[in-house]
Design a protein around this motif. Structure first.
Motif, PDB file in Angstrom:
ATOM      1  N   ILE A  93       0.831  -1.196   0.000  1.00 19.40           N
ATOM      2  CA  ILE A  93       0.000   0.000   0.000  1.00 19.40           C
ATOM      3  C   ILE A  93       0.875   1.259   0.000  1.00 19.40           C
ATOM      4  CG2 ILE A  93      -1.920  -1.247   1.104  1.00 19.40           C
ATOM      5  CD1 ILE A  93      -1.603   0.666   3.456  1.00 19.40           C
ATOM      6  N   VAL A  94       0.386   2.241  -0.770  1.00 18.65           N
ATOM      7  CA  VAL A  94       1.171   3.448  -1.031  1.00 18.65           C
ATOM      8  C   VAL A  94       0.326   4.664  -0.657  1.00 18.65           C
ATOM      9  CG1 VAL A  94       2.253   4.775  -2.904  1.00 18.65           C
ATOM     10  CG2 VAL A  94       2.438   2.272  -2.875  1.00 18.65           C
ATOM     11  N   ALA A  95       0.940   5.639   0.020  1.00 23.59           N
ATOM     12  CA  ALA A  95       0.203   6.852   0.426  1.00 23.59           C
ATOM     13  C   ALA A  95      -0.201   7.653  -0.804  1.00 23.59           C
ATOM     14  CB  ALA A  95       1.067   7.700   1.334  1.00 23.59           C
ATOM     15  N   THR A  96      -1.456   8.130  -0.818  1.00 19.53           N
ATOM     16  CA  THR A  96      -1.906   8.953  -1.945  1.00 19.53           C
ATOM     17  C   THR A  96      -1.978  10.429  -1.552  1.00 19.53           C
ATOM     18  OG1 THR A  96      -4.145   8.371  -1.295  1.00 19.53           O
ATOM     19  CG2 THR A  96      -3.211   7.168  -3.160  1.00 19.53           C
ATOM     20  N   ARG A  97      -1.835  10.697  -0.253  1.00 21.89           N
ATOM     21  CA  ARG A  97      -1.688  12.086   0.197  1.00 21.89           C
ATOM     22  C   ARG A  97      -0.824  12.072   1.449  1.00 21.89           C
ATOM     23  NH1 ARG A  97      -7.305  10.956   1.012  1.00 21.89           N
ATOM     24  NH2 ARG A  97      -7.846  10.876   3.230  1.00 21.89           N
ATOM     25  N   LYS A  98      -0.431  13.273   1.866  1.00 17.99           N
ATOM     26  CA  LYS A  98       0.491  13.314   3.012  1.00 17.99           C
ATOM     27  C   LYS A  98      -0.203  12.784   4.267  1.00 17.99           C
ATOM     28  CE  LYS A  98       3.286  15.944   6.037  1.00 17.99           C
ATOM     29  NZ  LYS A  98       3.346  17.118   6.844  1.00 17.99           N
ATOM     30  N   ILE A  99       0.476  11.940   4.989  1.00 16.92           N
ATOM     31  CA  ILE A  99      -0.039  11.391   6.245  1.00 16.92           C
ATOM     32  C   ILE A  99       0.923  11.867   7.332  1.00 16.92           C
ATOM     33  CG2 ILE A  99      -0.508   9.247   7.510  1.00 16.92           C
ATOM     34  CD1 ILE A  99      -0.891   7.875   4.743  1.00 16.92           C
ATOM     35  N   SER A 100       0.379  12.457   8.396  1.00 14.02           N
ATOM     36  CA  SER A 100       1.253  12.993   9.438  1.00 14.02           C
ATOM     37  C   SER A 100       1.531  11.966  10.526  1.00 14.02           C
ATOM     38  CB  SER A 100       0.619  14.218  10.091  1.00 14.02           C
ATOM     39  OG  SER A 100       0.437  15.198   9.122  1.00 14.02           O
ATOM     40  N   ARG A 101       2.677  12.114  11.160  1.00 12.72           N
ATOM     41  CA  ARG A 101       3.071  11.258  12.283  1.00 12.72           C
ATOM     42  C   ARG A 101       1.922  11.141  13.282  1.00 12.72           C
ATOM     43  NH1 ARG A 101       6.776  12.297  17.414  1.00 12.72           N
ATOM     44  NH2 ARG A 101       5.384  14.038  17.668  1.00 12.72           N
ATOM     45  N   GLY A 102       1.594   9.937  13.689  1.00 14.31           N
ATOM     46  CA  GLY A 102       0.554   9.730  14.702  1.00 14.31           C
ATOM     47  C   GLY A 102      -0.849   9.622  14.130  1.00 14.31           C
ATOM     48  N   GLN A 103      -1.032   9.885  12.832  1.00 11.59           N
ATOM     49  CA  GLN A 103      -2.390   9.809  12.293  1.00 11.59           C
ATOM     50  C   GLN A 103      -2.798   8.358  12.010  1.00 11.59           C
ATOM     51  OE1 GLN A 103      -2.478  12.665   9.002  1.00 11.59           O
ATOM     52  NE2 GLN A 103      -3.668  13.986  10.341  1.00 11.59           N
ATOM     53  N   VAL A 104      -4.106   8.128  12.180  1.00 15.72           N
ATOM     54  CA  VAL A 104      -4.632   6.786  11.907  1.00 15.72           C
ATOM     55  C   VAL A 104      -4.767   6.615  10.390  1.00 15.72           C
ATOM     56  CG1 VAL A 104      -6.647   5.286  12.142  1.00 15.72           C
ATOM     57  CG2 VAL A 104      -5.826   6.591  14.102  1.00 15.72           C
ATOM     58  N   ILE A 105      -4.137   5.561   9.874  1.00 19.97           N
ATOM     59  CA  ILE A 105      -4.177   5.323   8.423  1.00 19.97           C
ATOM     60  C   ILE A 105      -5.329   4.388   8.078  1.00 19.97           C
ATOM     61  CG2 ILE A 105      -2.885   4.357   6.473  1.00 19.97           C
ATOM     62  CD1 ILE A 105      -0.298   5.052   8.090  1.00 19.97           C
ATOM     63  N   MET A 106      -5.533   3.381   8.915  1.00 15.41           N
ATOM     64  CA  MET A 106      -6.623   2.429   8.635  1.00 15.41           C
ATOM     65  C   MET A 106      -6.988   1.693   9.927  1.00 15.41           C
ATOM     66  SD  MET A 106      -5.471  -1.104   6.588  1.00 15.41           S
ATOM     67  CE  MET A 106      -4.617  -0.406   5.275  1.00 15.41           C
ATOM     68  N   VAL A 107      -8.273   1.317  10.024  1.00 14.38           N
ATOM     69  CA  VAL A 107      -8.698   0.445  11.121  1.00 14.38           C
ATOM     70  C   VAL A 107      -9.264  -0.796  10.440  1.00 14.38           C
ATOM     71  CG1 VAL A 107     -10.200   0.164  13.126  1.00 14.38           C
ATOM     72  CG2 VAL A 107      -9.295   2.424  12.575  1.00 14.38           C
ATOM     73  N   ASP A 108      -8.705  -1.950  10.746  1.00 13.55           N
ATOM     74  CA  ASP A 108      -9.160  -3.177  10.090  1.00 13.55           C
ATOM     75  C   ASP A 108      -9.688  -4.150  11.152  1.00 13.55           C
ATOM     76  OD1 ASP A 108      -9.679  -4.899   8.049  1.00 13.55           O
ATOM     77  OD2 ASP A 108      -7.598  -5.490   7.683  1.00 13.55           O
ATOM     78  N   TYR A 109     -10.537  -5.064  10.726  1.00  7.35           N
ATOM     79  CA  TYR A 109     -11.122  -6.049  11.655  1.00  7.35           C
ATOM     80  C   TYR A 109     -10.738  -7.453  11.216  1.00  7.35           C
ATOM     81  CZ  TYR A 109     -13.615  -2.130  13.477  1.00  7.35           C
ATOM     82  OH  TYR A 109     -13.883  -0.917  14.053  1.00  7.35           O
ATOM     83  N   ALA A 110     -10.522  -8.321  12.199  1.00  6.53           N
ATOM     84  CA  ALA A 110     -10.139  -9.687  11.868  1.00  6.53           C
ATOM     85  C   ALA A 110     -11.266 -10.354  11.081  1.00  6.53           C
ATOM     86  CB  ALA A 110      -9.858 -10.462  13.149  1.00  6.53           C
ATOM     87  N   ALA A 111     -10.894 -11.091  10.032  1.00  8.18           N
ATOM     88  CA  ALA A 111     -11.872 -11.883   9.284  1.00  8.18           C
ATOM     89  C   ALA A 111     -11.782 -13.342   9.721  1.00  8.18           C
ATOM     90  CB  ALA A 111     -11.614 -11.778   7.790  1.00  8.18           C
ATOM     91  N   VAL A 112     -10.572 -13.765  10.093  1.00  9.60           N
ATOM     92  CA  VAL A 112     -10.381 -15.129  10.588  1.00  9.60           C
ATOM     93  C   VAL A 112      -9.489 -15.045  11.826  1.00  9.60           C
ATOM     94  CG1 VAL A 112      -9.442 -17.424  10.091  1.00  9.60           C
ATOM     95  CG2 VAL A 112     -10.462 -16.093   8.236  1.00  9.60           C
ATOM     96  N   MET A 113      -9.902 -15.735  12.875  1.00 11.98           N
ATOM     97  CA  MET A 113      -9.049 -15.850  14.055  1.00 11.98           C
ATOM     98  C   MET A 113      -9.019 -17.321  14.431  1.00 11.98           C
ATOM     99  SD  MET A 113      -9.496 -12.578  16.496  1.00 11.98           S
ATOM    100  CE  MET A 113     -11.039 -13.051  17.084  1.00 11.98           C
ATOM    101  N   ALA A 114      -7.836 -17.823  14.728  1.00 12.72           N
ATOM    102  CA  ALA A 114      -7.741 -19.255  15.042  1.00 12.72           C
ATOM    103  C   ALA A 114      -6.800 -19.476  16.208  1.00 12.72           C
ATOM    104  CB  ALA A 114      -7.228 -20.011  13.816  1.00 12.72           C
TER     105      ALA A 114
END
Ligand SMILES: C[S@@+](CC[C@H](N)C(=O)[O-])C[C@H]1O[C@@H](n2cnc3c(N)ncnc32)[C@H](O)[C@@H]1O
Length: 355
Positions: A93-114
């Motif tokens: 994955i590649v940044a498409t705009r400037k992202i600052s230190r400490g900013q949240v880039i993505m929140v993802d959820y588990a699809a499989v847990m084992a």
């Protein structure tokens, strides 16, 4: 998230759990977890072998019945990144705009847990069946099945097994180790000096990716798959043994003298850290003064190596060491500097200014 309902005898699971013949392990799926296209399948032991429901399975059921879909965040509406081909690493994955230190880039959820122990506790065929059911029961099984594979013998390893092995991280839930697959985070490549960090929330099954430092548009967003701060031979060993690849990140591809300088700093941080602990254990004033002097060198090396997104915690430790050595004013100065640094980071990390 589907709440328990009278018409569904398996609630909070949306279908009848699939269990191996000996019922040691089952697949529990909630197809509505975090929205209609996500869902979660859990491979876990439902009983302790005597018919009692284990705490882990009960824990998941209780947790899932109280979780609600998270509201869509700014970064989900308009992500600051794109999945692109990265030479030599498949996708990334590649940044498409400037992202600052400490900013949240993505929140993802588990699809499989084992349960991390399940592969060694069931017959191979049963393990394959469990994984297949876990993935096939998800609303968008293809999202998982299309993830990267890393087996050296792809024709003889089922896609499900290969994909889960290549893309799962280990997480701790209620004191037990699980393999967890986050389908979006799975596209993020490893770097030994990463540009982002992940933080797993074990009660929401969410994983938050935060910028380690400012990331400019066009730059790849990376995380570390190995423990932080290891010198190159140790991290190569882990990446090869646990993840099955030879790292080609910027640090590992740097000229030999730069890599050697980085390893020397990392070895120095480890050695000085041990020396500091030894001196603190002795605890005399002169020992504590020496410990503070050495810790100042640790902080410089950590800074030079770019190993922390914020140095506040280190400044705080340095301040406490000086204070313990009797140099109270010097100590206060470092502790205040640490607080200021932490405040700045917390503001940007909590920030409201999600990208
Ligand atoms: C979790 S996936 C990351 C995303 C993957 N590149 C894709 O195409 O979806 C892990 C796989 O990516 C590749 N990879 C990740 N980081 C790498 C690195 N630093 N150097 C070389 N390959 C890397 C390896 O093939 C590894 O098995």
């Amino acid at each position: 998230m589907t709440a328990a309902s009278n018409s569904n005898p398996w609630a909070p699971w949306t279908s009848r759990p699939f269990c191996t013949e000996d019922t040691r392990y089952c697949v529990f799926t909630n197809a509505g977890f975090q929205g209609p296209n996500r869902g979660l399948s859990i491979i876990d032991a439902p009983t302790d072998g005597t018919g009692n429901v284990t705490t882990a399975a009960a824990f998941f059921a209780e947790l899932l019945s109280s979780l609600h879909p998270a509201p869509e965040t700014a970064e989900e509406k308009s992500p600051p990144y794109q999945v692109r081909d990265i030479p030599g690493k498949g996708k990334g994955i590649v940044a498409t705009r400037k992202i600052s230190r400490g900013q949240v880039i993505m929140v993802d959820y588990a699809a499989v847990m084992a349960d991390a122990r399940f592969p060694s506790r069931v017959k191979r065929e049963q393990g394959r069946q469990l994984l297949e059911e876990a993935i096939e029961r998800l609303p968008d099984a293809k999202e998982v099945l299309n993830l990267a594979r890393s087996s050296s013998d792809p024709d003889n390893v089922p896609v499900t097994e290969d994909v889960v092995k290549t893309n799962s991280f280990s997480v701790n839930i209620a004191g037990k180790e699980y393999m967890a697959l986050f389908p979006r985070i799975a596209r993020i490549n490893h770097a030994c000096k990463p540009s982002a960090l992940t933080h797993f929330n074990s009660t929401a099954f969410s994983n938050t990716v935060t910028a380690f430092h400012d990331i400019l548009p066009g730059k790849e967003i990376t995380i570390s798959y190995s423990p932080f701060g290891l010198p190159s031979p140790a991290r190569h060993k882990i990446l090869l043994a646990k993840w099955g690849f030879t790292c080609t990140c910027a640090l590992c591809s740097s000229p030999p003298h730069a890599l050697a300088a980085s390893d020397a700093r990392r070895n120095k941080i480890e050695a000085l850290g041990k020396e500091v602990v030894g001196l603190v254990e002795i605890g005399g004033t002169a020992d504590l003064k020496k410990a503070a002097e050495l810790y100042a060198e640790v902080v410089d090396a950590v800074k030079a190596e770019g190993l922390v997104p914020h140095l506040g915690g280190h400044y705080d430790v340095l301040g406490r060491l000086w204070a313990a050595a009797g140099e109270v004013e010097k100590g206060k100065g470092w502790i205040l500097k640490g607080r200021k640094e932490e405040e700045g980071y917390e503001r940007s990390a909590a920030g409201g200014e999600r990208v």
